[in-house]
Design a protein around this motif. Structure first.
Motif, PDB file in Angstrom:
ATOM      1  N   PRO A 181     -18.826  85.734  18.002  1.00 39.42           N
ATOM      2  CA  PRO A 181     -19.299  87.076  18.470  1.00 39.42           C
ATOM      3  C   PRO A 181     -18.651  87.479  19.778  1.00 39.42           C
ATOM      4  CG  PRO A 181     -20.958  86.223  17.067  1.00 39.42           C
ATOM      5  CD  PRO A 181     -20.059  84.920  17.435  1.00 39.42           C
ATOM      6  N   SER A 182     -19.167  86.381  20.904  1.00 36.46           N
ATOM      7  CA  SER A 182     -18.666  86.692  22.239  1.00 36.46           C
ATOM      8  C   SER A 182     -17.115  86.814  22.448  1.00 36.46           C
ATOM      9  CB  SER A 182     -19.379  85.681  23.231  1.00 36.46           C
ATOM     10  OG  SER A 182     -18.972  84.478  23.028  1.00 36.46           O
ATOM     11  N   ASN A 183     -16.462  86.426  21.696  1.00 33.32           N
ATOM     12  CA  ASN A 183     -15.158  86.523  21.999  1.00 33.32           C
ATOM     13  C   ASN A 183     -14.378  87.845  21.789  1.00 33.32           C
ATOM     14  OD1 ASN A 183     -12.111  85.864  21.529  1.00 33.32           O
ATOM     15  ND2 ASN A 183     -12.659  83.860  21.699  1.00 33.32           N
ATOM     16  N   MET A 184     -13.662  88.187  22.758  1.00 33.94           N
ATOM     17  CA  MET A 184     -13.005  89.668  22.901  1.00 33.94           C
ATOM     18  C   MET A 184     -11.595  89.835  22.384  1.00 33.94           C
ATOM     19  SD  MET A 184     -14.245  90.700  26.681  1.00 33.94           S
ATOM     20  CE  MET A 184     -13.955  92.286  26.629  1.00 33.94           C
ATOM     21  N   PHE A 185     -11.111  88.798  21.568  1.00 33.41           N
ATOM     22  CA  PHE A 185     -10.036  88.853  21.119  1.00 33.41           C
ATOM     23  C   PHE A 185      -9.580  90.013  20.352  1.00 33.41           C
ATOM     24  CE2 PHE A 185      -6.437  88.010  17.851  1.00 33.41           C
ATOM     25  CZ  PHE A 185      -5.623  87.630  18.719  1.00 33.41           C
ATOM     26  N   TRP A 186     -10.282  90.396  19.235  1.00 35.25           N
ATOM     27  CA  TRP A 186     -10.147  91.344  18.222  1.00 35.25           C
ATOM     28  C   TRP A 186     -10.387  92.698  18.903  1.00 35.25           C
ATOM     29  CZ3 TRP A 186      -7.556  89.631  14.410  1.00 35.25           C
ATOM     30  CH2 TRP A 186      -7.543  88.415  13.913  1.00 35.25           C
ATOM     31  N   LYS A 187     -11.342  92.795  19.853  1.00 38.92           N
ATOM     32  CA  LYS A 187     -11.565  94.046  20.650  1.00 38.92           C
ATOM     33  C   LYS A 187     -10.367  94.382  21.375  1.00 38.92           C
ATOM     34  CE  LYS A 187     -14.599  96.062  23.878  1.00 38.92           C
ATOM     35  NZ  LYS A 187     -15.881  95.938  24.751  1.00 38.92           N
ATOM     36  N   LEU A 188      -9.931  93.311  22.235  1.00 39.14           N
ATOM     37  CA  LEU A 188      -8.783  93.527  23.038  1.00 39.14           C
ATOM     38  C   LEU A 188      -7.426  93.781  22.473  1.00 39.14           C
ATOM     39  CD1 LEU A 188      -9.407  90.896  25.778  1.00 39.14           C
ATOM     40  CD2 LEU A 188      -9.495  93.505  26.144  1.00 39.14           C
ATOM     41  N   LEU A 189      -7.172  93.470  21.151  1.00 38.40           N
ATOM     42  CA  LEU A 189      -6.183  93.448  20.430  1.00 38.40           C
ATOM     43  C   LEU A 189      -6.161  95.054  19.952  1.00 38.40           C
ATOM     44  CD1 LEU A 189      -4.093  91.125  19.232  1.00 38.40           C
ATOM     45  CD2 LEU A 189      -5.125  91.238  17.146  1.00 38.40           C
ATOM     46  N   HIS A 190      -7.207  95.611  19.618  1.00 38.77           N
ATOM     47  CA  HIS A 190      -7.286  97.011  19.311  1.00 38.77           C
ATOM     48  C   HIS A 190      -7.422  97.968  20.595  1.00 38.77           C
ATOM     49  CE1 HIS A 190      -8.239 100.850  17.593  1.00 38.77           C
ATOM     50  NE2 HIS A 190      -9.690 100.699  18.260  1.00 38.77           N
ATOM     51  N   SER A 191      -8.043  97.776  21.592  1.00 38.63           N
ATOM     52  CA  SER A 191      -7.977  98.407  22.743  1.00 38.63           C
ATOM     53  C   SER A 191      -6.681  98.621  23.519  1.00 38.63           C
ATOM     54  CB  SER A 191      -9.201  98.115  23.926  1.00 38.63           C
ATOM     55  OG  SER A 191      -8.812  96.908  24.284  1.00 38.63           O
ATOM     56  N   SER A 192      -5.808  97.471  23.527  1.00 38.80           N
ATOM     57  CA  SER A 192      -4.656  97.379  23.987  1.00 38.80           C
ATOM     58  C   SER A 192      -3.524  98.085  23.412  1.00 38.80           C
ATOM     59  CB  SER A 192      -4.186  96.007  24.211  1.00 38.80           C
ATOM     60  OG  SER A 192      -4.000  95.380  22.878  1.00 38.80           O
ATOM     61  N   GLY A 193      -3.990  98.297  21.928  1.00 35.87           N
ATOM     62  CA  GLY A 193      -2.927  99.091  21.052  1.00 35.87           C
ATOM     63  C   GLY A 193      -1.917  98.188  20.298  1.00 35.87           C
ATOM     64  N   CYS A 194      -2.382  96.621  20.182  1.00 34.78           N
ATOM     65  CA  CYS A 194      -1.703  95.797  19.192  1.00 34.78           C
ATOM     66  C   CYS A 194      -2.111  96.329  17.899  1.00 34.78           C
ATOM     67  CB  CYS A 194      -2.074  94.556  19.610  1.00 34.78           C
ATOM     68  SG  CYS A 194      -1.394  93.954  20.992  1.00 34.78           S
ATOM     69  N   THR A 195      -3.134  96.902  17.344  1.00 36.38           N
ATOM     70  CA  THR A 195      -3.732  97.133  16.187  1.00 36.38           C
ATOM     71  C   THR A 195      -4.320  98.513  16.148  1.00 36.38           C
ATOM     72  OG1 THR A 195      -5.843  96.124  16.345  1.00 36.38           O
ATOM     73  CG2 THR A 195      -3.970  94.868  15.483  1.00 36.38           C
ATOM     74  N   PRO A 196      -3.828  99.296  15.339  1.00 39.11           N
ATOM     75  CA  PRO A 196      -4.410 100.646  15.189  1.00 39.11           C
ATOM     76  C   PRO A 196      -5.884 100.691  15.232  1.00 39.11           C
ATOM     77  CG  PRO A 196      -3.103 100.388  13.297  1.00 39.11           C
ATOM     78  CD  PRO A 196      -3.132  99.128  14.148  1.00 39.11           C
ATOM     79  N   VAL A 197      -6.425  99.758  14.293  1.00 38.83           N
ATOM     80  CA  VAL A 197      -7.928  99.640  14.168  1.00 38.83           C
ATOM     81  C   VAL A 197      -8.528  98.042  14.552  1.00 38.83           C
ATOM     82  CG1 VAL A 197      -7.750 101.235  12.085  1.00 38.83           C
ATOM     83  CG2 VAL A 197      -7.586  98.688  11.846  1.00 38.83           C
ATOM     84  N   ARG A 198      -9.664  98.026  14.801  1.00 42.72           N
ATOM     85  CA  ARG A 198     -10.455  97.003  15.028  1.00 42.72           C
ATOM     86  C   ARG A 198     -10.558  95.912  14.045  1.00 42.72           C
ATOM     87  NH1 ARG A 198     -15.350  95.794  19.209  1.00 42.72           N
ATOM     88  NH2 ARG A 198     -15.618  93.384  18.696  1.00 42.72           N
ATOM     89  N   LEU A 199     -10.141  94.994  13.892  1.00 42.66           N
ATOM     90  CA  LEU A 199     -10.035  94.011  12.821  1.00 42.66           C
ATOM     91  C   LEU A 199     -11.194  93.076  12.921  1.00 42.66           C
ATOM     92  CD1 LEU A 199      -6.178  93.224  12.476  1.00 42.66           C
ATOM     93  CD2 LEU A 199      -7.588  94.851  11.009  1.00 42.66           C
ATOM     94  N   THR A 200     -11.446  92.374  11.932  1.00 41.47           N
ATOM     95  CA  THR A 200     -12.551  91.281  11.915  1.00 41.47           C
ATOM     96  C   THR A 200     -11.745  89.975  11.905  1.00 41.47           C
ATOM     97  OG1 THR A 200     -12.854  91.199   9.413  1.00 41.47           O
ATOM     98  CG2 THR A 200     -14.256  92.940  10.968  1.00 41.47           C
ATOM     99  N   PRO A 201     -12.409  88.810  12.057  1.00 33.96           N
ATOM    100  CA  PRO A 201     -12.165  87.558  12.071  1.00 33.96           C
ATOM    101  C   PRO A 201     -11.495  87.238  10.719  1.00 33.96           C
ATOM    102  CG  PRO A 201     -13.848  87.542  13.517  1.00 33.96           C
ATOM    103  CD  PRO A 201     -13.951  88.859  12.925  1.00 33.96           C
ATOM    104  N   GLU A 202     -12.016  87.652   9.692  1.00 31.42           N
ATOM    105  CA  GLU A 202     -11.818  87.520   8.317  1.00 31.42           C
ATOM    106  C   GLU A 202     -10.502  88.101   8.052  1.00 31.42           C
ATOM    107  OE1 GLU A 202     -15.679  86.595   8.900  1.00 31.42           O
ATOM    108  OE2 GLU A 202     -14.638  88.465   9.163  1.00 31.42           O
TER     109      GLU A 202
END
Length: 344
Positions: A181-202
């Motif tokens: 939960p403390s890892n920011m990968f999926w959050k940064l993936l979304h905020s940077s524009g790599c993904t249009p929505v925030r994904l989950t690890p699954e």
């Protein structure tokens, strides 16, 4: 009237006024002015050590005989008052040849002041002591060999492949990338524009199909953190990573953390990366990975680490580092989409 009697009457008058002014009360019973005169005269004679010649006692009509005159016992206070009426000669001595006594000042008892709210110091509770995390040390593969390795999510011709260090315990147990939960990968993936929505690890398995992106690591075995890996072990993962890139041939490789790029640098140049030789972002053309005959290799972008244990870079700084890469990914995805939609 003899001088001494006039002196005593004036003294009585003065003492009466003084006592009334100070609000003091007499302790004895009623006495006439004549009796008081005789008492005071006797006190003067005894105190000065002299004998007065025969004193004529004249029958006088009592003055204010109905007034209650209460006297205090003759003591230090009374003797001090008498000092004011002693006759002094030119040498400054009294009639008895002694220097006039200095009136003894009254002792002033200081009243103890009650403490107020301003005097009471607030009780400051000590700050809670933060529990410091014990630094990790190298541990061999056997410590976490009960955990299953994390599968890569790769496919040919992707826009980019993200390269992490190795799976953490939480990620290995979940079976999905960057699951803590403390890892920011999926959050940064979304905020940077790599993904249009925030994904989950699954949803990591959907990255290649939906967004033309993939995941892998430079070391496959799990550990609590990167500190439990040796430098030699991390650097030794470089040729394996290069082979994966040659096989799948992505347009770019995003190295998720400076430490991973340092390991690649050690493998390539057999030395440590110097301070002036590193900058976040796109690396030089000569640093392309997976270069082989017939293919120029993938460009390299080094981003900040997304681990919650990485406190050297603030969240806002991490987003600023990731933003250029996200913009490039969006542009390449849009160009790919337009190219596939074009006729012919």
């Amino acid at each position: 009237m003899p001088a001494h009697r006039l002196f005593i009457r004036q003294l009585i008058k003065y003492l009466r006024g003084l006592l009334k002014q100070q609000g003091l009360e007499f302790k004895t019973t009623r006495k006439t002015n004549e009796e008081v005169e005789m008492a005071m005269l006797k006190a003067i004679i005894e105190e000065q050590g002299i004998f007065e010649p025969s004193i004529e006692t004249e029958a006088k009509t009592p003055v204010d005989s109905t007034d209650d005159i209460k006297t205090e016992p003759i003591g230090s206070g009374f003797a001090t008052s008498l000092q004011r009426f002693r006759h002094e000669n030119s040498k400054g001595t009294t009639s008895s040849g002694q220097l006039p006594a200095t009136p003894t000042p009254r002792s002033i008892r200081k009243r103890k002041r009650e403490p107020t709210e301003l005097d009471v110091k607030p009780v400051v509770s000590p700050s809670p002591v933060k529990k410091r995390r014990t630094p990790s040390q190298y541990t061999g593969p056997e410590v976490f060999e009960h955990l299953s390795p994390l599968n890569d999510t790769l496919a040919p011709n992707l826009i980019c492949i993200f390269v992490g260090t190795n799976p953490g315990i939480r990620t290995a147990e979940a079976g999905h990338a960057y699951a803590h939960p403390s890892n920011m990968f999926w959050k940064l993936l979304h905020s940077s524009g790599c993904t249009p929505v925030r994904l989950t690890p699954e949803q990591d398995v959907d990255l290649p199909r939906l967004y033309s992106m993939g995941n892998t690591n430079i070391v496959s075995r799990p550990s609590r953190d990167a500190a439990q890996l040796s430098k030699a072990e991390t650097s030794a993962g470089t040729p394996i990573l290069e082979e994966k890139i040659r096989r799948y041939r992505p347009e770019a490789v995003c190295i998720v953390g400076k430490g991973i790029w340092e390991a690649i640098w050690r493998w390539r140049y057999k030395r440590e990366l110097k301070k002036g030789e590193f900058e976040y972002g796109w690396q030089a053309e000569k640093e392309r990975m997976g270069v082989c005959e017939g293919w120029r290799g993938a460009r390299v972008f080094v981003s900040s680490s997304t681990s919650g244990l990485s406190a050297s870079t603030k969240p806002a700084e991490k987003e600023a580092i990731w933003k250029p890469f996200g913009e490039w990914v969006k542009q390449r995805r849009r160009e790919r989409s337009q190219a596939s939609a074009a006729p012919g």
